[in-house]
Motif scaffolding. Structure first.
Motif, PDB file in Angstrom:
ATOM      1  N   ASP A  31       0.804  -1.223   0.000  1.00  0.00           N
ATOM      2  CA  ASP A  31       0.000   0.000   0.000  1.00  0.00           C
ATOM      3  C   ASP A  31       0.841   1.279   0.000  1.00  0.00           C
ATOM      4  O   ASP A  31       0.328   2.367  -0.259  1.00  0.00           O
ATOM      5  CB  ASP A  31      -0.967   0.004   1.188  1.00  0.00           C
ATOM      6  CG  ASP A  31      -0.257  -0.047   2.531  1.00  0.00           C
ATOM      7  OD1 ASP A  31       0.843  -0.625   2.611  1.00  0.00           O
ATOM      8  OD2 ASP A  31      -0.814   0.485   3.509  1.00  0.00           O
ATOM      9  N   LYS A 102      -3.507  -1.542 -11.290  1.00  0.00           N
ATOM     10  CA  LYS A 102      -4.801  -1.691 -10.630  1.00  0.00           C
ATOM     11  C   LYS A 102      -4.557  -1.871  -9.149  1.00  0.00           C
ATOM     12  O   LYS A 102      -3.634  -2.579  -8.745  1.00  0.00           O
ATOM     13  CB  LYS A 102      -5.517  -2.925 -11.207  1.00  0.00           C
ATOM     14  CG  LYS A 102      -6.832  -3.245 -10.609  1.00  0.00           C
ATOM     15  CD  LYS A 102      -7.944  -2.783 -11.513  1.00  0.00           C
ATOM     16  CE  LYS A 102      -9.277  -3.251 -10.988  1.00  0.00           C
ATOM     17  NZ  LYS A 102     -10.102  -2.244 -10.470  1.00  0.00           N
ATOM     18  N   GLU A 103      -5.378  -1.223  -8.348  1.00  0.00           N
ATOM     19  CA  GLU A 103      -5.261  -1.379  -6.905  1.00  0.00           C
ATOM     20  C   GLU A 103      -5.722  -2.771  -6.490  1.00  0.00           C
ATOM     21  O   GLU A 103      -6.667  -3.313  -7.055  1.00  0.00           O
ATOM     22  CB  GLU A 103      -6.106  -0.325  -6.178  1.00  0.00           C
ATOM     23  CG  GLU A 103      -5.543   1.070  -6.288  1.00  0.00           C
ATOM     24  CD  GLU A 103      -6.358   2.095  -5.516  1.00  0.00           C
ATOM     25  OE1 GLU A 103      -7.522   1.805  -5.148  1.00  0.00           O
ATOM     26  OE2 GLU A 103      -5.822   3.182  -5.267  1.00  0.00           O
ATOM     27  N   ARG A 105      -7.407  -4.733  -3.478  1.00  0.00           N
ATOM     28  CA  ARG A 105      -8.234  -4.390  -2.319  1.00  0.00           C
ATOM     29  C   ARG A 105      -8.535  -5.636  -1.500  1.00  0.00           C
ATOM     30  O   ARG A 105      -8.720  -6.712  -2.042  1.00  0.00           O
ATOM     31  CB  ARG A 105      -9.521  -3.723  -2.764  1.00  0.00           C
ATOM     32  CG  ARG A 105      -9.237  -2.436  -3.537  1.00  0.00           C
ATOM     33  CD  ARG A 105     -10.402  -1.493  -3.498  1.00  0.00           C
ATOM     34  NE  ARG A 105      -9.994  -0.174  -3.934  1.00  0.00           N
ATOM     35  CZ  ARG A 105      -9.637   0.804  -3.118  1.00  0.00           C
ATOM     36  NH1 ARG A 105      -9.646   0.618  -1.823  1.00  0.00           N
ATOM     37  NH2 ARG A 105      -9.270   1.974  -3.583  1.00  0.00           N
ATOM     38  N   ASP A 106      -8.570  -5.450  -0.169  1.00  0.00           N
ATOM     39  CA  ASP A 106      -8.899  -6.571   0.718  1.00  0.00           C
ATOM     40  C   ASP A 106     -10.416  -6.719   0.842  1.00  0.00           C
ATOM     41  O   ASP A 106     -11.171  -6.030   0.157  1.00  0.00           O
ATOM     42  CB  ASP A 106      -8.220  -6.405   2.087  1.00  0.00           C
ATOM     43  CG  ASP A 106      -8.722  -5.196   2.867  1.00  0.00           C
ATOM     44  OD1 ASP A 106      -9.751  -4.597   2.472  1.00  0.00           O
ATOM     45  OD2 ASP A 106      -8.074  -4.852   3.879  1.00  0.00           O
ATOM     46  N   LYS A 107     -10.841  -7.615   1.721  1.00  0.00           N
ATOM     47  CA  LYS A 107     -12.260  -7.929   1.851  1.00  0.00           C
ATOM     48  C   LYS A 107     -13.099  -6.749   2.311  1.00  0.00           C
ATOM     49  O   LYS A 107     -14.284  -6.685   2.035  1.00  0.00           O
ATOM     50  CB  LYS A 107     -12.453  -9.096   2.822  1.00  0.00           C
ATOM     51  CG  LYS A 107     -11.971 -10.404   2.255  1.00  0.00           C
ATOM     52  CD  LYS A 107     -12.202 -11.548   3.221  1.00  0.00           C
ATOM     53  CE  LYS A 107     -11.666 -12.835   2.623  1.00  0.00           C
ATOM     54  NZ  LYS A 107     -11.879 -13.977   3.504  1.00  0.00           N
ATOM     55  N   ILE A 108     -12.489  -5.789   3.017  1.00  0.00           N
ATOM     56  CA  ILE A 108     -13.263  -4.627   3.461  1.00  0.00           C
ATOM     57  C   ILE A 108     -12.930  -3.379   2.629  1.00  0.00           C
ATOM     58  O   ILE A 108     -13.118  -2.262   3.053  1.00  0.00           O
ATOM     59  CB  ILE A 108     -13.086  -4.367   4.981  1.00  0.00           C
ATOM     60  CG1 ILE A 108     -11.612  -4.233   5.353  1.00  0.00           C
ATOM     61  CG2 ILE A 108     -13.765  -5.449   5.786  1.00  0.00           C
ATOM     62  CD1 ILE A 108     -11.379  -3.850   6.800  1.00  0.00           C
ATOM     63  N   ASN A 109     -12.421  -3.631   1.413  1.00  0.00           N
ATOM     64  CA  ASN A 109     -12.187  -2.610   0.393  1.00  0.00           C
ATOM     65  C   ASN A 109     -11.062  -1.630   0.708  1.00  0.00           C
ATOM     66  O   ASN A 109     -11.027  -0.529   0.174  1.00  0.00           O
ATOM     67  CB  ASN A 109     -13.481  -1.844   0.080  1.00  0.00           C
ATOM     68  CG  ASN A 109     -13.470  -1.309  -1.337  1.00  0.00           C
ATOM     69  OD1 ASN A 109     -12.834  -1.880  -2.219  1.00  0.00           O
ATOM     70  ND2 ASN A 109     -14.167  -0.215  -1.562  1.00  0.00           N
ATOM     71  N   ASN A 110     -10.127  -2.001   1.569  1.00  0.00           N
ATOM     72  CA  ASN A 110      -8.933  -1.188   1.799  1.00  0.00           C
ATOM     73  C   ASN A 110      -7.912  -1.492   0.706  1.00  0.00           C
ATOM     74  O   ASN A 110      -7.730  -2.648   0.329  1.00  0.00           O
ATOM     75  CB  ASN A 110      -8.303  -1.497   3.158  1.00  0.00           C
ATOM     76  CG  ASN A 110      -9.168  -1.038   4.301  1.00  0.00           C
ATOM     77  OD1 ASN A 110      -9.804  -0.005   4.232  1.00  0.00           O
ATOM     78  ND2 ASN A 110      -9.206  -1.834   5.362  1.00  0.00           N
ATOM     79  N   CYS A 111      -7.239  -0.457   0.223  1.00  0.00           N
ATOM     80  CA  CYS A 111      -6.175  -0.669  -0.758  1.00  0.00           C
ATOM     81  C   CYS A 111      -4.966  -1.249  -0.028  1.00  0.00           C
ATOM     82  O   CYS A 111      -4.418  -0.629   0.878  1.00  0.00           O
ATOM     83  CB  CYS A 111      -5.805   0.646  -1.435  1.00  0.00           C
ATOM     84  SG  CYS A 111      -4.461   0.460  -2.623  1.00  0.00           S
TER      85      CYS A 111
END
Length: 188
Positions: A31, A102-103, A105-111
């Motif tokens: 990140d 492309k970013e 992202r984890d399961k809770i949409n954090n980059c």
């Protein structure tokens, strides 16, 4: 939260196998844009024989773009050059790259990082240049054709001039000495 490490090791091995079988160079960052992984195509493209110092070498993100390879080393991958870790392979021609990122992202949409794909588009680039050349130049003489004149020169000839040349009795030259001689005459 508990993780089954067996599954994590399997996922890691599968990711490594997938990365190294892709037909283009791939880079993965965290990140903070530090390089955490790169596939074998990336390493061979940039003649990078050593492994990255994980999390220390930085990728300087730029917008998606098409650019020559030398420019990639001067902008996005300048730390590899500064550390002496990357150099251009001895190419006999310029190499052009299409860079897409492309970013991740984890399961809770954090980059949590980026995946950057470097695709060699040199062949496409060279074909486009050749097509443009054929569209605007006469194949025999290499001079600009009427299309070029109407599309390009008309915009730039504000205070310039135009020379028009007509060869009288050129058909007679072709008839007497053949078309090859006529072609040579036009080239000269």
């Amino acid at each position: 939260i508990a993780h089954d490490m067996t599954d994590m090791n399997t996922v890691s091995a599968e990711l490594e196998m997938l990365l190294n079988n892709l037909p283009f160079a791939v880079l993965i960052t965290d990140d903070k844009d530090h390089i955490i992984n790169a596939n074998d195509r990336f390493k061979s493209l940039f003649n990078h024989g050593h492994s990255f110092v994980t999390g220390q070498t930085k990728y300087h993100a730029m917008p998606d773009r098409r650019v020559d390879l030398k420019s990639v080393l001067q902008t996005e991958l300048r730390e590899l050059v500064a550390q002496g870790q990357a150099c251009l392979l001895p190419h006999t021609h310029e190499v052009f790259m299409d860079i897409q990122q492309k970013e991740i992202r984890d399961k809770i949409n954090n980059c949590v990082g980026k995946i950057v794909i470097f695709r060699d588009i040199t062949e496409d680039h060279n074909k486009n240049i050749l097509l443009e050349k054929h569209a605007y130049q006469d194949a025999l003489t290499g001079l600009f054709n009427r299309r070029y004149f109407y599309e390009r020169l008309a915009k730039t000839l504000h205070n310039g001039g135009l020379i028009y040349l007509d060869l009288d009795n050129f058909k007679l030259l072709n008839d007497l000495h053949g078309h090859q001689t006529g072609d040579k005459c036009l080239q000269v």
